[in-house]
Design an enzyme around this catalytic site. Structure first.
Site, PDB file in Angstrom:
ATOM      1  N   ARG A   1      27.655  33.662  23.703  1.00 21.88           N
ATOM      2  CA  ARG A   1      28.965  33.254  24.393  1.00 21.88           C
ATOM      3  C   ARG A   1      28.740  32.093  25.357  1.00 21.88           C
ATOM      4  NH1 ARG A   1      31.340  35.562  29.521  1.00 21.88           N
ATOM      5  NH2 ARG A   1      33.663  35.850  29.142  1.00 21.88           N
TER       6      ARG A   1
ATOM      7  N   ASN B   1      37.888  33.890  30.822  1.00 26.21           N
ATOM      8  CA  ASN B   1      37.056  34.510  31.528  1.00 26.21           C
ATOM      9  C   ASN B   1      37.306  35.434  32.673  1.00 26.21           C
ATOM     10  OD1 ASN B   1      33.955  35.254  31.832  1.00 26.21           O
ATOM     11  ND2 ASN B   1      34.327  34.468  34.132  1.00 26.21           N
ATOM     12  N   GLU B   2      37.186  36.722  32.740  1.00 25.71           N
ATOM     13  CA  GLU B   2      37.824  37.463  34.028  1.00 25.71           C
ATOM     14  C   GLU B   2      39.025  36.952  34.576  1.00 25.71           C
ATOM     15  OE1 GLU B   2      34.060  37.397  36.510  1.00 25.71           O
ATOM     16  OE2 GLU B   2      32.758  38.257  34.989  1.00 25.71           O
TER      17      GLU B   2
ATOM     18  N   HIS C   1      32.875  43.676  31.605  1.00 27.96           N
ATOM     19  CA  HIS C   1      31.531  43.245  32.026  1.00 27.96           C
ATOM     20  C   HIS C   1      31.377  44.184  32.700  1.00 27.96           C
ATOM     21  CE1 HIS C   1      33.163  38.686  31.609  1.00 27.96           C
ATOM     22  NE2 HIS C   1      33.061  39.440  30.460  1.00 27.96           N
TER      23      HIS C   1
ATOM     24  N   TYR D   1      28.652  45.217  35.827  1.00 26.90           N
ATOM     25  CA  TYR D   1      27.796  45.089  36.658  1.00 26.90           C
ATOM     26  C   TYR D   1      27.597  46.340  37.543  1.00 26.90           C
ATOM     27  CZ  TYR D   1      27.571  40.414  35.025  1.00 26.90           C
ATOM     28  OH  TYR D   1      27.369  39.341  34.285  1.00 26.90           O
TER      29      TYR D   1
ATOM     30  N   GLU E   1      29.437  40.737  29.286  1.00 26.12           N
ATOM     31  CA  GLU E   1      28.404  40.390  30.397  1.00 26.12           C
ATOM     32  C   GLU E   1      27.864  41.690  30.740  1.00 26.12           C
ATOM     33  OE1 GLU E   1      29.738  37.740  33.417  1.00 26.12           O
ATOM     34  OE2 GLU E   1      30.785  36.545  32.068  1.00 26.12           O
TER      35      GLU E   1
ATOM     36  N   TRP F   1      24.208  38.380  30.686  1.00 28.00           N
ATOM     37  CA  TRP F   1      24.488  36.981  31.469  1.00 28.00           C
ATOM     38  C   TRP F   1      22.980  37.027  32.178  1.00 28.00           C
ATOM     39  CZ3 TRP F   1      28.533  33.980  32.075  1.00 28.00           C
ATOM     40  CH2 TRP F   1      28.242  32.790  33.092  1.00 28.00           C
TER      41      TRP F   1
END
Length: 546
Positions: A87, A164-165, A231, A233, A260, A289
């Site tokens: 990516r 992105n985001e 993503h 996290y 990610e 990531w």
């Protein structure tokens, strides 16, 4: 990189975000085969390459826009380490130096040289509505249109990640409309690539906005060729949260990738082992990531020290060489003559499932293993409804336990096998069994109160434990009486399959004390009016109504 990503020429700076658990999805989506597409396309919830073969991302993110001189070597190193995709961070020119048409064309060419599927993303949208300088998805569409000469004709090799985001934790309710508009504009401009769309809330979707509205976004794509990206996290710090989110897309046949994730983060400690293991079990892609060059206090997310493949960090070692990691699970895309050795032979069909341990709401299924020349990796369990099927789960073993089924009802299930190259077997013979009658009333009572406005409603639910012992790790099962579709939940997690609804506790509501209560709420749309469910079962025991 997370729910909040500030980037500089030296790298990306991660920042604070919430840690609220996701809510439940709405009803199943129906997708459309796109075998006539010139490149990657979605069919039956899976991403297929131009040869019609299943493709599962096993790659990483690389910050090209800040490290353009590092890209050529980085892509070669990633391929040597076993990645099948990358990516690539690009800039529209709104926040960082623009990556123009010639630069984008060179990135694509380098991806192809290294036989890596290239996911291109515009980074300037990161945290729009909350992060200063961030731009809306509409600006990303303008950028892709500007550099289209580097992209059209590359549909076999490129997946287009619009932005992105694209929303932070402010204004995220606009995600659905903004994403639909961006997808339809790209299609109108002639883009036929698979389009990847990131979740809001800095990519982590802790408000379940993407989760709940994904079917609507998918349906808005006239090519039905959209892939969703979450993503993971700090929000995803338990295996249960990871599996709940990923399974919610698989069960609705909506294509999903973990775009990610990391092994640590400023907003919490993501469960990277669960992310990797669950992605393997469900046959979903992931892109870690990031390769190298992180700054601003998150250098620990580098996989290689100073872009040196010979100096992998602990995170790099884990992702590339650990269990369920890239080296163990990556398969090259068949468009490059890919893996393993261009394998196109499907496994044999698994044995007809054998039923045991039948209860009022579930049963155990076991089946004889399929055979394959390269080995079976996954078994896909489906509910059989006449000539149609509904995906239920994907498991790595030759058995699974079904739960949440309607009592005293006939149910039919079959099983497919997949090999490491993504080839799928014929379906096993289906087995039909009937669940037991609803059990006797237990020591519980449910108060279910509607706040109805015609086209939808909120339900305020209180569950009372009338027994002498606390109830731990509870689940409440019931069925909507009409055409109601769950859209969200609070103070609990909820999923819907057909009319059946299962509600489970949050961490802070996992215990119902003896004589005590827990309360939660649901929101749903309704066609033809609303009514209360007729029966509730707490951990398999029928409850009284109050």
């Amino acid at each position: 990189m997370s729910r909040m990503k500030l980037a500089t020429a030296a790298g990306a700076l991660l920042a604070l975000a919430a840690s609220v658990s996701t809510a439940a999805p709405a009803a199943n989506a129906v997708d459309v085969a796109a075998d006539a597409e010139p490149g990657f396309h979605v069919r039956d919830g899976r991403l297929l390459d131009a040869n019609g073969n299943d493709f599962v991302f096993r790659g990483v993110n690389h910050a090209h826009t800040w490290y353009t001189t590092r890209t050529r070597q980085a892509l070669a190193d990633l391929k040597a380490l076993g990645a099948n995709s990358v990516r690539v961070v690009l800039s529209t020119g709104d926040r960082w130096t623009k990556n123009g048409t010639a630069d984008v064309a060179d990135v694509v060419a380098q991806c192809r040289t290294n036989k890596l599927v290239c996911v291109l993303e515009a980074h300037d949208t990161t945290g729009y509505g909350e992060q200063a300088g961030a731009v809306p998805l509409a600006k990303a569409v303008d950028y892709w249109t500007e550099v289209q000469n580097a992209l059209k004709g590359q549909e076999k090799y490129v997946v287009l990640n619009i932005g992105n985001e694209p929303h932070g934790n402010t204004g995220y309710a606009a995600w659905t409309a903004d994403t639909k508009s961006a997808v339809t504009r790209l299609r109108a401009a002639g883009f036929r690539h698979s389009i990847m769309v990131d979740a809001p809330n800095w990519g982590q979707d802790h408000t379940a906005t993407m989760r709940n509205n994904a079917p609507e976004v998918f349906a808005a794509d006239p090519l039905r060729n959209t892939v969703f990206s979450v993503h993971m996290y700090g929000v995803y710090d338990t295996a249960a949260e990871v599996r709940d989110y990923l399974q919610s897309f698989v069960s609705r046949r909506l294509p999903l990738v973990v775009g990610e994730f990391g092994h640590d983060h400023s907003d919490g400690n993501p469960d990277e082992d669960a992310i990797l293991a669950t992605a393997r079990t469900l046959n979903l892609g992931y892109l870690g990531w990031s390769w190298s060059g992180n700054g601003g206090g998150v250098e620990y997310l580098d996989m290689a020290t100073d872009f040196d493949a010979a100096r992998l960090t602990p995170w790099g070692q884990r992702l590339f060489n650990g269990p369920d990691g890239i080296k163990q699970t990556s398969r090259e895309a068949s468009i490059f003559g890919g893996s393993p050795g261009g394998d196109t032979t499907a496994p044999t069909a698994p044995g007809k499932p054998v039923v045991s341990a039948v209860t009022s709401d579930g049963a155990r299924l076991d089946w004889a293993a399929a055979t394959d020349d390269t080995g079976v990796t996954t078994y896909d369990v489906v509910r059989v409804n006449g000539t149609s099927e509904t995906p239920v789960s994907s498991v790595a073993t030759t058995g699974t336990t079904l739960t949440g089924l309607a009592p005293a009802t006939a149910h039919s299930y079959g099983v497919y096998a997949r090999d490491a190259a993504g080839n799928r077997s014929p379906r096993s013979a289906a087995v039909t069994f009937t669940t037991a009658d609803v059990p006797a009333t237990g020591t519980c009572a449910v108060d279910y109160r509607l706040e109805d406005w015609g086209s939808g409603f909120n339900a305020h639910v209180t569950v009372r434990n009338t027994g002498a012992r606390a109830v731990e790790d509870w689940q409440l099962d019931f069925a909507f009486p009409g055409e109601q579709t769950l859209t969200s939940a609070w103070n609990a997690k909820a999923v819907q399959q057909g009319k059946q609804v299962r509600v489970t506790h949050e961490q802070w509501t996992r215990t119902i004390p003896a004589g005590g209560t827990v309360s939660f709420g649901l929101s749903a749309t309704s066609a033809g009016g609303s009514a209360n469910p007729t029966a509730f079962a707490l951990n398999g025991q029928l409850c009284n109504r109050t």
